[in-house]
Design a protein around this motif. Structure first.
Motif, PDB file in Angstrom:
ATOM      1  N   TYR A  13      -3.690   4.794  -7.302  1.00  0.00           N
ATOM      2  CA  TYR A  13      -4.119   3.470  -7.762  1.00  0.00           C
ATOM      3  C   TYR A  13      -5.317   3.067  -6.928  1.00  0.00           C
ATOM      4  CZ  TYR A  13       0.395   3.015 -10.116  1.00  0.00           C
ATOM      5  OH  TYR A  13       1.476   3.198 -10.928  1.00  0.00           O
ATOM      6  N   THR A  18      -0.193   7.529  -4.520  1.00  0.00           N
ATOM      7  CA  THR A  18       1.225   7.172  -4.371  1.00  0.00           C
ATOM      8  C   THR A  18       2.124   8.351  -4.756  1.00  0.00           C
ATOM      9  OG1 THR A  18       1.249   6.230  -6.583  1.00  0.00           O
ATOM     10  CG2 THR A  18       0.819   4.727  -4.799  1.00  0.00           C
ATOM     11  N   PRO A  37      14.289   6.372  -1.815  1.00  0.00           N
ATOM     12  CA  PRO A  37      14.243   4.948  -1.499  1.00  0.00           C
ATOM     13  C   PRO A  37      13.220   4.218  -2.356  1.00  0.00           C
ATOM     14  CG  PRO A  37      13.232   6.242   0.256  1.00  0.00           C
ATOM     15  CD  PRO A  37      13.817   7.221  -0.712  1.00  0.00           C
ATOM     16  N   SER A  38      13.339   2.918  -2.410  1.00  0.00           N
ATOM     17  CA  SER A  38      12.434   2.086  -3.192  1.00  0.00           C
ATOM     18  C   SER A  38      10.985   2.344  -2.777  1.00  0.00           C
ATOM     19  CB  SER A  38      12.821   0.621  -2.959  1.00  0.00           C
ATOM     20  OG  SER A  38      11.947  -0.200  -3.659  1.00  0.00           O
ATOM     21  N   GLY A  39      10.103   2.494  -3.755  1.00  0.00           N
ATOM     22  CA  GLY A  39       8.684   2.674  -3.469  1.00  0.00           C
ATOM     23  C   GLY A  39       8.258   4.117  -3.254  1.00  0.00           C
ATOM     24  N   CYS A  40       9.174   5.084  -3.422  1.00  0.00           N
ATOM     25  CA  CYS A  40       8.819   6.484  -3.126  1.00  0.00           C
ATOM     26  C   CYS A  40       8.092   7.158  -4.281  1.00  0.00           C
ATOM     27  CB  CYS A  40      10.056   7.283  -2.727  1.00  0.00           C
ATOM     28  SG  CYS A  40      11.184   7.619  -4.078  1.00  0.00           S
ATOM     29  N   GLY A  41       7.995   6.481  -5.446  1.00  0.00           N
ATOM     30  CA  GLY A  41       7.210   7.055  -6.543  1.00  0.00           C
ATOM     31  C   GLY A  41       8.027   7.566  -7.716  1.00  0.00           C
ATOM     32  N   LYS A  42       9.300   7.207  -7.779  1.00  0.00           N
ATOM     33  CA  LYS A  42      10.171   7.685  -8.867  1.00  0.00           C
ATOM     34  C   LYS A  42       9.714   7.139 -10.218  1.00  0.00           C
ATOM     35  CE  LYS A  42      13.799   5.604  -7.121  1.00  0.00           C
ATOM     36  NZ  LYS A  42      13.218   4.921  -5.945  1.00  0.00           N
ATOM     37  N   SER A  43       9.567   5.807 -10.305  1.00  0.00           N
ATOM     38  CA  SER A  43       9.192   5.197 -11.587  1.00  0.00           C
ATOM     39  C   SER A  43       7.810   5.660 -12.012  1.00  0.00           C
ATOM     40  CB  SER A  43       9.210   3.673 -11.484  1.00  0.00           C
ATOM     41  OG  SER A  43      10.529   3.222 -11.294  1.00  0.00           O
ATOM     42  N   THR A  44       6.897   5.749 -11.062  1.00  0.00           N
ATOM     43  CA  THR A  44       5.545   6.199 -11.380  1.00  0.00           C
ATOM     44  C   THR A  44       5.590   7.591 -11.993  1.00  0.00           C
ATOM     45  OG1 THR A  44       4.721   4.891  -9.520  1.00  0.00           O
ATOM     46  CG2 THR A  44       3.247   6.568 -10.413  1.00  0.00           C
TER      47      THR A  44
HETATM   48  N1  LIG Z   1       0.200  -0.759 -10.735  1.00  0.00           N
HETATM   49  C1  LIG Z   1       0.214  -0.413  -9.442  1.00  0.00           C
HETATM   50  N2  LIG Z   1      -0.840  -0.621  -8.633  1.00  0.00           N
HETATM   51  C2  LIG Z   1      -0.825  -0.267  -7.326  1.00  0.00           C
HETATM   52  N3  LIG Z   1       0.227   0.330  -6.716  1.00  0.00           N
HETATM   53  C3  LIG Z   1       1.318   0.550  -7.457  1.00  0.00           C
HETATM   54  C4  LIG Z   1       1.390   0.218  -8.847  1.00  0.00           C
HETATM   55  N4  LIG Z   1       2.613   0.586  -9.324  1.00  0.00           N
HETATM   56  C5  LIG Z   1       3.273   1.134  -8.287  1.00  0.00           C
HETATM   57  N5  LIG Z   1       2.501   1.121  -7.164  1.00  0.00           N
HETATM   58  C6  LIG Z   1       2.887   1.650  -5.822  1.00  0.00           C
HETATM   59  O1  LIG Z   1       3.283   2.982  -5.994  1.00  0.00           O
HETATM   60  C7  LIG Z   1       4.368   3.284  -5.120  1.00  0.00           C
HETATM   61  C8  LIG Z   1       5.497   3.878  -5.916  1.00  0.00           C
HETATM   62  O2  LIG Z   1       6.039   2.907  -6.773  1.00  0.00           O
HETATM   63  P1  LIG Z   1       7.234   3.216  -7.767  1.00  0.00           P
HETATM   64  O3  LIG Z   1       6.953   4.488  -8.472  1.00  0.00           O
HETATM   65  O4  LIG Z   1       7.475   2.003  -8.600  1.00  0.00           O
HETATM   66  O5  LIG Z   1       8.449   3.445  -6.750  1.00  0.00           O
HETATM   67  P2  LIG Z   1      10.022   3.590  -7.038  1.00  0.00           P
HETATM   68  O6  LIG Z   1      10.244   3.588  -8.515  1.00  0.00           O
HETATM   69  O7  LIG Z   1      10.387   4.890  -6.363  1.00  0.00           O
HETATM   70  O8  LIG Z   1      10.677   2.440  -6.351  1.00  0.00           O
HETATM   71  C9  LIG Z   1       4.744   1.991  -4.418  1.00  0.00           C
HETATM   72  O9  LIG Z   1       4.198   2.012  -3.141  1.00  0.00           O
HETATM   73  C10 LIG Z   1       4.101   0.931  -5.284  1.00  0.00           C
HETATM   74  O10 LIG Z   1       3.733  -0.184  -4.513  1.00  0.00           O
END
Ligand SMILES: Nc1ncnc2c1ncn2[C@@H]1O[C@H](COP(=O)(O)OP(=O)(O)O)[C@@H](O)[C@H]1O
Ligand SMILES: [Mg+2]
Length: 366
Positions: A13, A18, A37-44
């Protein structure tokens, strides 16, 4: 149905990475869980597979097709989210069949597929209701029905049970597993809950800070964690860690703690030869600490004093310190156990993990 292939997939991003180049091969029919853990990039990662996020670098294939540049609707996937995203003004039936009607699927076929989907999900009696007339678990089932009726090549789930209370979560978890047994569509499922990951997955992918730490079936992850991170993440309560100096005596290695306690390590000489004399991290799971010696538990004795005592019914958690470090033992229920009770704990050398101080890599294992 289809296999999924991720090759060196990167997400950045605004120049900040990430997801750091992930490689992952998911087999046709497989149920794979991304956990971390939260923020590790799973959803992305999941959203890149779905086509809801662009792929900064690398390649994603679903079946034989490279999907990098395909729209979500062209990828033959169905996604189930945490917040269900049902249409409030439509009945359950209309919510489930919405996508098929949009595609002008013949009415007879829609009806056949609706009947079958409702039967698998056990929601036949709810079809005429509106979402607001449903419980959380029922809404979850409708959201799954909407995904299933399309008979996609791939199911993608992002924390689908997070909004449910604990009891319902356990029930729905079992249902999702049974549905996958009945209709084995290739599935990628994201959760931060390691128990959900362990119970559902054929293989678990443990992620940490945008990287994959380990990919393995649940039992192997527990028995042979590749890193200290995985060792600490899988299991509840988590593995205890304490630093020790590795000493070699002929072919026998032991870890000496800062209070002088000596713990014999498994006789896997080649693994430890390079780090003899160095400080390492030892890992011991709470369930591998037992009060009173068993026959084969050689000399590995830890003289603990019970701190906080937490009876769970089936067993009891005892907090204590080992060489100044906090630790927990899971022991059989014992009504006489109190704070301050002297409690010798024994651990089999085979149950002690050894981690490199710098890399966190496991030094013990086959
Ligand atoms: N649209 C975005 N812009 C900038 N950073 C993002 C965006 N979406 C997610 N991130 C960052 O990418 C990282 C991974 O996020 P995410 O995949 O949602 O984590 P998880 O699902 O594992 O909790 C996090 O540090 C989050 O802050
Ligand atoms: Mg997420």
């Amino acid at each position: 149905m289809a296999a999924i292939e991720l090759n060196k997939v990167v997400k950045a991003y605004g120049g900040v990475r990430t997801v750091h180049g992930i490689d992952l091969s998911i087999k046709d029919h497989e149920f794979v869980v991304l956990v971390g853990p939260s923020g590790c990039g799973k959803s992305t990662t999941l959203r890149m597979i779905a086509g809801l996020e662009t792929i900064t670098d690398g390649e994603i294939k679903i079946g034989e097709r490279r999907v990098n540049d395909l729209l979500p609707g062209e990828r033959d996937i169905a996604m189930v989210f945490q917040n269900y995203a049902l249409y409030p003004h439509l009945s359950v039936e209309d919510n489930i069949t919405f996508g098929l009607r949009l595609k002008k699927t013949p009415r007879g076929e829609i009806q056949t597929r609706l009947t079958e989907t409702a039967r698998i999900l056990d929601i036949e009696h709810l079809l005429k209701r509106k979402p607001r007339q449903l419980s959380g678990g029922q809404r979850q089932r409708v959201a799954m029905g909407r995904a299933m009726i399309r008979n996609p090549a791939v199911f993608l789930f992002d924390e689908p049970l997070s909004n449910l209370d604990a009891k319902l979560r356990v029930q729905m978890r079992a249902e999702i597993k049974q549905i996958h047994e009945a209709v084995p569509t290739t599935t990628v499922y994201v959760t931060h809950d390691q128990i959900e990951a362990m119970t559902l997955a054929d293989r678990v992918v443990v992620m940490n800070a945008g990287r994959i730490e380990q990919i393995a079936p649940p039992q192997e992850l527990y028995l042979r964690p590749a890193t200290k991170f995985v060792a600490g993440f899988i299991g509840s309560p988590g593995m205890n860690f304490v630093s020790a100096t590795l000493e070699r005596n002929a072919d026998q290695f032991s870890g000496v703690l800062s209070d002088g306690t000596r713990l014999e390590l498994p006789g896997d000489v080649t693994r430890f030869a390079d780090v003899a004399g160095q400080v390492v991290d030892l890992g011991i799971r709470p369930e591998h600490l037992s009060p009173g010696a068993k026959g084969d538990q050689s000399g590995n004795r830890i003289n603990a004093t019970a701190g906080l005592v937490e009876p769970l019914g089936m067993d009891t958690l005892v907090h204590f310190t080992i060489a100044g470090t906090k630790a927990v033992a899971r022991v059989p229920p014992d009504g006489s156990l109190r704070r301050g009770t002297e409690l010798p704990l024994f651990v089999d050398p085979q149950d002690i993990y050894v981690f490199d101080r710098q890399s966190g890599d496991t030094l013990h294992g086959e």
